[in-house]
Design an enzyme around this catalytic site. Structure first.
Site, PDB file in Angstrom:
ATOM      1  N   GLU A  56       0.842  -1.209   0.000  1.00  0.00           N
ATOM      2  CA  GLU A  56       0.000   0.000   0.000  1.00  0.00           C
ATOM      3  C   GLU A  56       0.870   1.250   0.000  1.00  0.00           C
ATOM      4  OE1 GLU A  56      -3.646   0.221   2.343  1.00  0.00           O
ATOM      5  OE2 GLU A  56      -2.856   2.038   3.286  1.00  0.00           O
ATOM      6  N   PHE A  57       0.439   2.240  -0.787  1.00  0.00           N
ATOM      7  CA  PHE A  57       1.142   3.516  -0.890  1.00  0.00           C
ATOM      8  C   PHE A  57       0.145   4.662  -0.743  1.00  0.00           C
ATOM      9  CE2 PHE A  57       3.397   0.369  -3.393  1.00  0.00           C
ATOM     10  CZ  PHE A  57       4.722   0.565  -3.054  1.00  0.00           C
ATOM     11  N   ARG A  61       3.211  14.237  -2.061  1.00  0.00           N
ATOM     12  CA  ARG A  61       2.600  15.555  -1.860  1.00  0.00           C
ATOM     13  C   ARG A  61       2.898  16.511  -3.006  1.00  0.00           C
ATOM     14  NH1 ARG A  61       4.076  18.142   3.720  1.00  0.00           N
ATOM     15  NH2 ARG A  61       2.658  19.720   2.859  1.00  0.00           N
ATOM     16  N   THR A  87      -4.041   4.924  -1.537  1.00  0.00           N
ATOM     17  CA  THR A  87      -5.022   5.456  -0.602  1.00  0.00           C
ATOM     18  C   THR A  87      -5.803   6.617  -1.219  1.00  0.00           C
ATOM     19  OG1 THR A  87      -3.442   7.009   0.367  1.00  0.00           O
ATOM     20  CG2 THR A  87      -3.581   4.813   1.353  1.00  0.00           C
ATOM     21  N   ARG A 151     -15.714   3.551   4.073  1.00  0.00           N
ATOM     22  CA  ARG A 151     -16.525   4.700   4.472  1.00  0.00           C
ATOM     23  C   ARG A 151     -15.700   5.973   4.406  1.00  0.00           C
ATOM     24  NH1 ARG A 151     -17.974   6.066  10.608  1.00  0.00           N
ATOM     25  NH2 ARG A 151     -15.893   6.991  10.351  1.00  0.00           N
ATOM     26  N   ALA A 168     -19.422   2.050   3.809  1.00  0.00           N
ATOM     27  CA  ALA A 168     -18.813   1.148   2.832  1.00  0.00           C
ATOM     28  C   ALA A 168     -19.821   0.150   2.282  1.00  0.00           C
ATOM     29  CB  ALA A 168     -17.643   0.411   3.477  1.00  0.00           C
ATOM     30  N   PRO A 458      22.535  -5.138 -21.440  1.00  0.00           N
ATOM     31  CA  PRO A 458      23.591  -6.170 -21.513  1.00  0.00           C
ATOM     32  C   PRO A 458      24.005  -6.507 -22.938  1.00  0.00           C
ATOM     33  CG  PRO A 458      21.958  -6.773 -19.861  1.00  0.00           C
ATOM     34  CD  PRO A 458      21.424  -5.548 -20.557  1.00  0.00           C
ATOM     35  N   THR A 477      24.906   7.801 -31.279  1.00  0.00           N
ATOM     36  CA  THR A 477      23.973   6.675 -31.249  1.00  0.00           C
ATOM     37  C   THR A 477      23.030   6.763 -30.046  1.00  0.00           C
ATOM     38  OG1 THR A 477      25.581   5.326 -30.026  1.00  0.00           O
ATOM     39  CG2 THR A 477      25.627   5.200 -32.420  1.00  0.00           C
ATOM     40  N   THR A 558      12.784  -7.957 -34.449  1.00  0.00           N
ATOM     41  CA  THR A 558      12.982  -8.962 -33.404  1.00  0.00           C
ATOM     42  C   THR A 558      11.852  -9.974 -33.510  1.00  0.00           C
ATOM     43  OG1 THR A 558      13.856  -7.232 -31.947  1.00  0.00           O
ATOM     44  CG2 THR A 558      13.369  -9.364 -30.948  1.00  0.00           C
TER      45      THR A 558
END
Length: 643
Positions: A56-57, A61, A87, A151, A168, A458, A477, A558
């Site tokens: 959870e995050f 701000r 949240t 809620r 809720a 890589p 490049t 590819t």
């Protein structure tokens, strides 16, 4: 025959913007699966007895905190998080999708840019029914398929009777009435009972009502003792609650912060924990170490005794201790072999079946996602005829720039405080390819055309000497890949896809060069390599636009062959997409390099001169079975230029 394009696209309007959505050729995916609703995935993992985790995050701000936040979410989700949630933070203006830091905007960005299934918290006590339904419709439009129905906290000094009095349970009923089974619905459980509930038993009955109304799973409020959760689960099962119950765990990360959070949650911290913390409360590292160890101990107990099927960690937007906890529990599982050469969004409700992209955005995937986020379907199997690719105006991908913009001082430490000539520019590119520290001792880990500060890929090691040679000679490049002829899909450098397959690539090079050199190059290709090498050269405003490729036919660069599957073709060169990329590629010269210098400075002038006069060129060597001739062709062009 080469096609000379002057003044933009077919309309002749150099300012024209192609905005129609493409019609893609689709086929049964060789390795992808349809989106699995979150609650179905949770139930499947429980049935398979596979422990998992979620995170959870809360929204950052400030706008300038969004890039680091999204990168943190992406890094943590790479450990195998089944979902993340955001949240509903009232201070963020949570429903305002036009505000970058709102809960809704951040949730959409987590889904799109981080590629992990995202659940949005949504509260209803502050709103009427019409407002809540509007929020749900917006969440659906953003691609979200999971809602945590809450809620919400009452405003300070407000009683429930002063609000619309929706709870809720009301929201859960509305979701099922209006959207059927479209959303997975989570609801909150309170192991000690909600502080405003008449009693613990009454709160359990209310939780059962939420589950009976359509909630698919329960995530609990934080608690401090494992026995609290164990008793709560037993009590829920006793009254007939059968839905998965996931413990919400908040590691102690700071003495004052956990006391403040406990007060806001109306919880009491057990006395023995306070006694443990008292002698170390002024030592932040010691408190965090204590909190991490206690969290690991509690989670391990709940997982081992079967009380909890998974762990939901309240991260407080932290990273280090969260990663340490998950690794200690054996839940951290880095992603396995690459499904494609680019990172696919397997948990995205719409992008989960995406299997083809133009190569130009290889190192700017967030930009590509932003440009295409309004598409209602994505190419699966083949790119097809792209006569109307849905790329919008450059201004439409502001968030992409936001998510990759770095501190100017940090960039200057890599690129140089002073740029006296193109020789200094060449050195920046060379230092990036070789990952050799510059004269200031700083590694160049990013260029304006890359989003991740991870250095080169890589596979670049296979052609690094040739790329260094290019840049030493003023061929700057920005994207490349070596030719590959049947490498095993497990190859550590060029492998991708499921085991037992074989991977193929055509050599590809994208670079900036002088107009004079590009003329020599085109002449050589058209005389000596008209079939073997495809080129496309363009300048900053498309006043010069020339290619020997078919205008609307993509070139596969590819592809892969895998057991029991169709041929996969995940990366293409596409002329019309290249024209959309041109604007961005040129803009990066100034927005993420030149503009860091004063406009009157020589450094700014050098970058501006390259931006104004160099052409952007792509080259494809179609004979992947032989050593690439691309660098030989470039050498011939240089020799002719300096004769």
């Amino acid at each position: 025959m080469a096609i000379l394009r002057v003044n933009g696209i077919d309309s002749g309007d150099e300012n024209a913007v192609v905005t129609e959505k493409p019609v893609f050729e689709t086929s049964k995916s060789w390795s992808l699966k349809n989106y699995e609703l979150l609650h179905e995935r949770i139930e499947r993992l429980i049935e398979e007895k596979t422990p998992f985790f979620s995170l959870e995050f809360f929204p950052p701000r400030f706008v300038n905190g969004v890039p680091n936040f999204l990168e943190r979410v992406e890094r943590l989700s790479e450990g195998g998080s089944v979902f993340v949630d955001m949240t509903w933070h009232m201070g963020s203006d949570p429903a305002n999708i036009d505000k970058v830091t709102s809960s809704s905007s951040i949730a959409a960005s987590m889904l799109d840019y981080c590629g992990v299934d995202t659940m949005l918290h949504m509260t209803c006590v502050q709103y009427n029914k019409a407002d809540t339904l509007k929020h749900l419709e917006q969440a659906k439009a953003m691609g979200l398929r999971s809602i945590l129905a809450l809620r919400g906290d009452l405003p300070p000094g407000t009683e429930l009777e002063d609000t619309n009095q929706f709870r809720a349970l009301d929201m859960i009923r509305w979701i099922r009435e209006e959207y059927g089974d479209y959303f997975s619905i989570g609801c909150a459980g309170y192991p000690l009972g909600h502080p405003q509930a008449p009693s613990y038993k009454a709160d359990l009955q209310y939780l059962k009502a939420k589950c009976d109304a359509g909630a698919n799973f329960v995530i609990t409020q934080l608690f401090f003792e494992p026995e609290t959760f164990e008793k709560f689960v037993a009590d829920c099962r006793e009254i007939g609650i059968t839905k998965p119950i996931i413990p919400g765990i908040m590691p102690i990360m700071g003495y004052e912060s956990i006391k403040r959070i406990a007060k806001l949650s109306q919880l009491e911290i057990p006395e023995h924990i306070l006694e443990d913390l008292e002698p170390i409360k002024h030592d932040d590292d010691a408190v965090q170490k204590y909190g991490t160890e206690r969290c690991i101990e509690m989670c391990r107990r709940l997982l081992d005794n079967g009380s909890a099927p998974s762990i939901h960690l309240y991260t407080m937007n932290r990273e280090g201790s969260i990663r340490e906890i998950l690794k200690a529990l054996g839940l951290w599982k880095l992603e396995g072999d690459r499904v494609f050469p680019w990172k696919n969004r397997s948990q995205h409700p719409i992008r989960c079946l995406e299997s083809v992209r133009p190569i130009y955005w290889s190192f700017r995937p967030r930009s590509y996602i932003t440009r295409t986020r309004d598409w209602d379907q994505f190419p699966n199997g083949r790119w097809g005829n792209s006569s109307s690719p849905a790329f919008g105006d450059v201004s439409s991908y502001y968030l992409s720039n936001l998510t990759t913009l770095r501190n100017g001082d940090d960039r200057l430490s890599m690129f140089g405080e002073n740029i006296e000539s193109i020789e200094d520019v060449k050195r920046v590119f060379i230092n990036y390819i070789t990952q050799t520290p510059n004269v200031s001792g700083k590694k160049v880990t990013v260029l304006p055309w890359t989003e991740a500060e991870t250095g080169v890929q890589p596979e670049t090691s296979l052609i690094s000497e040739q790329l260094v040679w290019c840049n030493e000679n003023g061929i700057l490049t920005v994207n490349s890949q070596p030719s590959v002829n049947g490498a095993p899909s497990t190859d550590p450098l060029v492998g991708w896809g499921k085991p037992g397959g074989y991977c193929y690539q055509k050599a590809y090079l994208e670079c900036f060069m002088t107009a004079e050199l590009s003329e020599k190059l085109i002449d050589i290709i058209e005389r000596e390599y008209p079939v073997r090498v495809n080129y496309h050269a363009i300048d900053k405003d498309s006043s010069f636009d020339k290619t020997n490729s078919e205008e609307t036919t993509p070139i596969a660069v590819t592809w892969g062959v895998f057991p029991g599957s169709e041929i996969a073709q995940p990366t293409v060169v596409d002329p019309l997409s290249f024209r959309a990329w041109r604007d961005e590629a040129y803009q990066m010269w100034m927005a993420q390099w030149g503009d860091f210098y004063p406009k009157e400075s020589k450094s700014y002038g050098v970058i501006k001169s390259i931006h104004d006069t160099f052409r952007l060129v792509t080259l494809v060597d179609n004979d992947f079975q032989k050593p690439s001739v691309l660098f030989d062709v470039l050498q011939k062009a240089l020799e002719q230029l300096y004769q």
